[in-house]
Design a protein around this motif. Structure first.
Motif, PDB file in Angstrom:
ATOM      1  N   THR A 125       0.878  -1.173   0.000  1.00 13.44           N
ATOM      2  CA  THR A 125       0.000   0.000   0.000  1.00 13.44           C
ATOM      3  C   THR A 125       0.910   1.216   0.000  1.00 13.44           C
ATOM      4  O   THR A 125       1.450   1.592   1.033  1.00 13.44           O
ATOM      5  CB  THR A 125      -0.932   0.018   1.235  1.00 13.44           C
ATOM      6  N   GLY A 126       1.099   1.771  -1.169  1.00 12.34           N
ATOM      7  CA  GLY A 126       2.031   2.889  -1.283  1.00 12.34           C
ATOM      8  C   GLY A 126       3.447   2.409  -1.039  1.00 12.34           C
ATOM      9  O   GLY A 126       3.930   1.485  -1.669  1.00 12.34           O
ATOM     10  N   ARG A 127       4.114   3.019  -0.079  1.00 10.42           N
ATOM     11  CA  ARG A 127       5.483   2.636   0.266  1.00 10.42           C
ATOM     12  C   ARG A 127       5.525   1.502   1.282  1.00 10.42           C
ATOM     13  O   ARG A 127       6.579   0.941   1.528  1.00 10.42           O
ATOM     14  CB  ARG A 127       6.228   3.833   0.844  1.00 10.42           C
ATOM     15  N   ARG A 128       4.419   1.226   1.872  1.00 10.17           N
ATOM     16  CA  ARG A 128       4.358   0.256   2.968  1.00 10.17           C
ATOM     17  C   ARG A 128       3.999  -1.134   2.451  1.00 10.17           C
ATOM     18  O   ARG A 128       3.074  -1.298   1.685  1.00 10.17           O
ATOM     19  CB  ARG A 128       3.312   0.723   3.978  1.00 10.17           C
ATOM     20  N   ARG A 129       4.750  -2.135   2.912  1.00 11.04           N
ATOM     21  CA  ARG A 129       4.450  -3.538   2.609  1.00 11.04           C
ATOM     22  C   ARG A 129       4.034  -4.221   3.892  1.00 11.04           C
ATOM     23  O   ARG A 129       4.694  -4.102   4.914  1.00 11.04           O
ATOM     24  CB  ARG A 129       5.680  -4.251   2.077  1.00 11.04           C
ATOM     25  N   THR A 130       2.942  -4.926   3.837  1.00 13.94           N
ATOM     26  CA  THR A 130       2.489  -5.668   5.011  1.00 13.94           C
ATOM     27  C   THR A 130       2.266  -7.126   4.633  1.00 13.94           C
ATOM     28  O   THR A 130       2.038  -7.458   3.470  1.00 13.94           O
ATOM     29  CB  THR A 130       1.177  -5.093   5.587  1.00 13.94           C
ATOM     30  N   VAL A 131       2.347  -7.950   5.645  1.00 16.91           N
ATOM     31  CA  VAL A 131       2.052  -9.365   5.484  1.00 16.91           C
ATOM     32  C   VAL A 131       0.778  -9.623   6.259  1.00 16.91           C
ATOM     33  O   VAL A 131       0.585  -9.115   7.357  1.00 16.91           O
ATOM     34  CB  VAL A 131       3.197 -10.244   6.053  1.00 16.91           C
ATOM     35  N   ARG A 132      -0.092 -10.404   5.654  1.00 21.51           N
ATOM     36  CA  ARG A 132      -1.309 -10.789   6.353  1.00 21.51           C
ATOM     37  C   ARG A 132      -1.517 -12.284   6.158  1.00 21.51           C
ATOM     38  O   ARG A 132      -0.937 -12.892   5.259  1.00 21.51           O
ATOM     39  CB  ARG A 132      -2.505  -9.975   5.894  1.00 21.51           C
ATOM     40  N   ALA A 133      -2.332 -12.862   7.039  1.00 17.63           N
ATOM     41  CA  ALA A 133      -2.552 -14.306   7.006  1.00 17.63           C
ATOM     42  C   ALA A 133      -4.031 -14.606   7.171  1.00 17.63           C
ATOM     43  O   ALA A 133      -4.784 -13.816   7.746  1.00 17.63           O
ATOM     44  CB  ALA A 133      -1.762 -14.970   8.128  1.00 17.63           C
ATOM     45  N   ARG A 134      -4.421 -15.771   6.660  1.00 20.53           N
ATOM     46  CA  ARG A 134      -5.780 -16.258   6.850  1.00 20.53           C
ATOM     47  C   ARG A 134      -5.773 -17.768   6.835  1.00 20.53           C
ATOM     48  O   ARG A 134      -4.899 -18.389   6.224  1.00 20.53           O
ATOM     49  CB  ARG A 134      -6.727 -15.703   5.803  1.00 20.53           C
ATOM     50  N   LEU A 135      -6.743 -18.355   7.547  1.00 18.14           N
ATOM     51  CA  LEU A 135      -6.857 -19.807   7.557  1.00 18.14           C
ATOM     52  C   LEU A 135      -7.420 -20.300   6.238  1.00 18.14           C
ATOM     53  O   LEU A 135      -8.267 -19.650   5.635  1.00 18.14           O
ATOM     54  CB  LEU A 135      -7.794 -20.264   8.685  1.00 18.14           C
ATOM     55  N   THR A 136      -6.959 -21.442   5.814  1.00 18.90           N
ATOM     56  CA  THR A 136      -7.544 -22.129   4.668  1.00 18.90           C
ATOM     57  C   THR A 136      -8.727 -22.956   5.180  1.00 18.90           C
ATOM     58  O   THR A 136      -8.932 -23.085   6.402  1.00 18.90           O
ATOM     59  CB  THR A 136      -6.518 -23.076   4.016  1.00 18.90           C
ATOM     60  N   ASP A 137      -9.471 -23.537   4.282  1.00 19.50           N
ATOM     61  CA  ASP A 137     -10.552 -24.438   4.692  1.00 19.50           C
ATOM     62  C   ASP A 137      -9.986 -25.616   5.486  1.00 19.50           C
ATOM     63  O   ASP A 137     -10.583 -26.053   6.476  1.00 19.50           O
ATOM     64  CB  ASP A 137     -11.333 -24.942   3.482  1.00 19.50           C
ATOM     65  N   THR A 138      -8.822 -26.098   5.080  1.00 20.57           N
ATOM     66  CA  THR A 138      -8.166 -27.189   5.804  1.00 20.57           C
ATOM     67  C   THR A 138      -7.845 -26.764   7.224  1.00 20.57           C
ATOM     68  O   THR A 138      -8.058 -27.519   8.180  1.00 20.57           O
ATOM     69  CB  THR A 138      -6.865 -27.617   5.072  1.00 20.57           C
ATOM     70  N   GLY A 139      -7.325 -25.547   7.389  1.00 19.88           N
ATOM     71  CA  GLY A 139      -7.003 -25.026   8.712  1.00 19.88           C
ATOM     72  C   GLY A 139      -8.235 -24.834   9.577  1.00 19.88           C
ATOM     73  O   GLY A 139      -8.237 -25.147  10.769  1.00 19.88           O
ATOM     74  N   ARG A 140      -9.301 -24.320   8.982  1.00 20.19           N
ATOM     75  CA  ARG A 140     -10.555 -24.136   9.730  1.00 20.19           C
ATOM     76  C   ARG A 140     -11.125 -25.483  10.174  1.00 20.19           C
ATOM     77  O   ARG A 140     -11.588 -25.632  11.305  1.00 20.19           O
ATOM     78  CB  ARG A 140     -11.580 -23.368   8.905  1.00 20.19           C
ATOM     79  N   ASP A 141     -11.069 -26.486   9.300  1.00 20.71           N
ATOM     80  CA  ASP A 141     -11.549 -27.817   9.657  1.00 20.71           C
ATOM     81  C   ASP A 141     -10.703 -28.435  10.770  1.00 20.71           C
ATOM     82  O   ASP A 141     -11.235 -29.047  11.702  1.00 20.71           O
ATOM     83  CB  ASP A 141     -11.535 -28.747   8.438  1.00 20.71           C
ATOM     84  N   ALA A 142      -9.387 -28.280  10.669  1.00 21.11           N
ATOM     85  CA  ALA A 142      -8.488 -28.812  11.696  1.00 21.11           C
ATOM     86  C   ALA A 142      -8.758 -28.142  13.044  1.00 21.11           C
ATOM     87  O   ALA A 142      -8.798 -28.808  14.083  1.00 21.11           O
ATOM     88  CB  ALA A 142      -7.028 -28.619  11.284  1.00 21.11           C
ATOM     89  N   PHE A 143      -8.945 -26.833  13.029  1.00 18.79           N
ATOM     90  CA  PHE A 143      -9.224 -26.107  14.266  1.00 18.79           C
ATOM     91  C   PHE A 143     -10.556 -26.555  14.873  1.00 18.79           C
ATOM     92  O   PHE A 143     -10.638 -26.837  16.068  1.00 18.79           O
ATOM     93  CB  PHE A 143      -9.229 -24.599  14.015  1.00 18.79           C
ATOM     94  N   ALA A 144     -11.587 -26.657  14.054  1.00 19.31           N
ATOM     95  CA  ALA A 144     -12.904 -27.085  14.546  1.00 19.31           C
ATOM     96  C   ALA A 144     -12.823 -28.492  15.136  1.00 19.31           C
ATOM     97  O   ALA A 144     -13.396 -28.766  16.194  1.00 19.31           O
ATOM     98  CB  ALA A 144     -13.938 -27.030  13.427  1.00 19.31           C
TER      99      ALA A 144
END
Length: 112
Positions: A64-83
Motif C-alpha cells: 500500500t504505497g510505500r508500505r508492505r504488510t504481510v497478512r494471514a488467513r486460515l484455509t478451509d483445511t485449517g478451519r476444519d483442523a481447528f474445529a
C-alpha cells in the motif's frame, strides 16, 4: 456437529492461539498477530511458516504505497483442523466433568 480430531500440529499453545485468532477473522495483519500473541517477528514467522507448510493458512504480502504488510488467513483445511481440535478438547473436558460428577466427595474427618 464437528467430529473431534486432536491435532498435534496446532495443539502447542502458541499455534493454538494463532489459529484461534485467525479463525475469528477473514484476514489478520502480521503486526496485529505479533501484538496479540506477544511474539517476536521471528517467532511469529516460524509459526506462520509451519502452519502454511501444512496448508492450514496462507500468507499474502500486500503493498500500500510505500508500505508492505504481510497478512494471514486460515484455509478451509485449517478451519476444519481447528474445529476438529476444539471438538476433541471439548470432549476431553466433558469426560473429565462427567467423571468428577460421579466421584463421591471425600468424607469429612470427625473431630473428637
Amino acid at each position: 456437529m464437528t467430529e473431534g480430531r486432536f491435532d498435534e500440529l496446532i495443539h502447542p499453545s502458541t499455534r493454538l492461539s494463532l489459529v484461534a485468532t485467525l479463525a475469528a477473522t477473514d484476514w489478520a495483519e502480521f503486526a496485529f498477530l505479533k501484538d496479540r500473541l506477544s511474539l517476536s517477528d521471528s517467532a511469529l514467522s516460524k509459526q506462520l511458516s509451519t502452519l502454511e507448510g501444512a496448508d492450514y493458512l496462507i500468507t499474502e504480502r500486500v503493498s500500500t504505497g510505500r508500505r508492505r504488510t504481510v497478512r494471514a488467513r486460515l484455509t478451509d483445511t485449517g478451519r476444519d483442523a481447528f474445529a476438529g481440535h476444539v471438538a476433541a478438547l471439548q470432549a476431553i473436558v466433558g469426560d473429565a466433568q462427567a467423571v468428577a460428577a460421579e466421584v463421591p466427595a471425600p468424607a469429612t474427618p470427625r473431630r473428637s
